[in-house]
Design a protein around this motif. Sequence first.
Motif, PDB file in Angstrom:
ATOM      1  N   GLU A  14       0.805  -1.216   0.000  1.00  0.00           N
ATOM      2  CA  GLU A  14       0.000   0.000   0.000  1.00  0.00           C
ATOM      3  C   GLU A  14       0.842   1.272   0.000  1.00  0.00           C
ATOM      4  O   GLU A  14       0.558   2.222  -0.727  1.00  0.00           O
ATOM      5  CB  GLU A  14      -0.941  -0.011   1.211  1.00  0.00           C
ATOM      6  CG  GLU A  14      -1.876   1.173   1.281  1.00  0.00           C
ATOM      7  CD  GLU A  14      -2.918   1.226   0.168  1.00  0.00           C
ATOM      8  OE1 GLU A  14      -3.398   2.329  -0.137  1.00  0.00           O
ATOM      9  OE2 GLU A  14      -3.229   0.160  -0.405  1.00  0.00           O
ATOM     10  N   LEU A  15       1.890   1.297   0.796  1.00  0.00           N
ATOM     11  CA  LEU A  15       2.726   2.492   0.894  1.00  0.00           C
ATOM     12  C   LEU A  15       3.406   2.809  -0.442  1.00  0.00           C
ATOM     13  O   LEU A  15       3.392   3.953  -0.901  1.00  0.00           O
ATOM     14  CB  LEU A  15       3.770   2.327   1.999  1.00  0.00           C
ATOM     15  CG  LEU A  15       4.695   3.520   2.236  1.00  0.00           C
ATOM     16  CD1 LEU A  15       3.899   4.754   2.624  1.00  0.00           C
ATOM     17  CD2 LEU A  15       5.705   3.169   3.323  1.00  0.00           C
ATOM     18  N   LEU A  16       3.964   1.800  -1.092  1.00  0.00           N
ATOM     19  CA  LEU A  16       4.611   2.006  -2.391  1.00  0.00           C
ATOM     20  C   LEU A  16       3.597   2.465  -3.432  1.00  0.00           C
ATOM     21  O   LEU A  16       3.865   3.378  -4.219  1.00  0.00           O
ATOM     22  CB  LEU A  16       5.317   0.732  -2.849  1.00  0.00           C
ATOM     23  CG  LEU A  16       6.037   0.797  -4.189  1.00  0.00           C
ATOM     24  CD1 LEU A  16       7.078   1.913  -4.212  1.00  0.00           C
ATOM     25  CD2 LEU A  16       6.681  -0.540  -4.504  1.00  0.00           C
ATOM     26  N   ALA A  17       2.420   1.859  -3.442  1.00  0.00           N
ATOM     27  CA  ALA A  17       1.382   2.248  -4.394  1.00  0.00           C
ATOM     28  C   ALA A  17       0.992   3.713  -4.204  1.00  0.00           C
ATOM     29  O   ALA A  17       0.868   4.466  -5.181  1.00  0.00           O
ATOM     30  CB  ALA A  17       0.159   1.348  -4.235  1.00  0.00           C
ATOM     31  N   ARG A  18       0.816   4.130  -2.978  1.00  0.00           N
ATOM     32  CA  ARG A  18       0.448   5.522  -2.705  1.00  0.00           C
ATOM     33  C   ARG A  18       1.561   6.483  -3.099  1.00  0.00           C
ATOM     34  O   ARG A  18       1.299   7.567  -3.619  1.00  0.00           O
ATOM     35  CB  ARG A  18       0.076   5.683  -1.237  1.00  0.00           C
ATOM     36  CG  ARG A  18      -1.269   4.990  -0.924  1.00  0.00           C
ATOM     37  CD  ARG A  18      -1.633   4.993   0.540  1.00  0.00           C
ATOM     38  NE  ARG A  18      -1.602   6.338   1.095  1.00  0.00           N
ATOM     39  CZ  ARG A  18      -1.331   6.599   2.369  1.00  0.00           C
ATOM     40  NH1 ARG A  18      -1.059   5.621   3.206  1.00  0.00           N
ATOM     41  NH2 ARG A  18      -1.344   7.834   2.817  1.00  0.00           N
ATOM     42  N   LYS A  19       2.809   6.089  -2.868  1.00  0.00           N
ATOM     43  CA  LYS A  19       3.934   6.941  -3.258  1.00  0.00           C
ATOM     44  C   LYS A  19       4.027   7.061  -4.776  1.00  0.00           C
ATOM     45  O   LYS A  19       4.312   8.133  -5.311  1.00  0.00           O
ATOM     46  CB  LYS A  19       5.243   6.425  -2.657  1.00  0.00           C
ATOM     47  CG  LYS A  19       5.321   6.687  -1.169  1.00  0.00           C
ATOM     48  CD  LYS A  19       6.648   6.255  -0.591  1.00  0.00           C
ATOM     49  CE  LYS A  19       6.707   6.594   0.894  1.00  0.00           C
ATOM     50  NZ  LYS A  19       8.037   6.345   1.461  1.00  0.00           N
TER      51      LYS A  19
END
Length: 60
Positions: A14-19
Amino acid sequence: MKPKTRNFTLRLDELLARKLDYIGAYYGRDRTHEIIWALRQHVKKFEKEVGEIDLEEFEK
């Protein structure tokens, strides 16, 4: 003529996708186009350092 495309599923945390969404928005791209841009840059860098990829030779 439009080049052929291939579809595949990519799992991201999730964090990578949001970044990636953030970076893409900064440059006016959606997440998919940001990933495609990054992959193209990776291939360009590889070919600059190692040499052009010969797919005919690779696929023999």
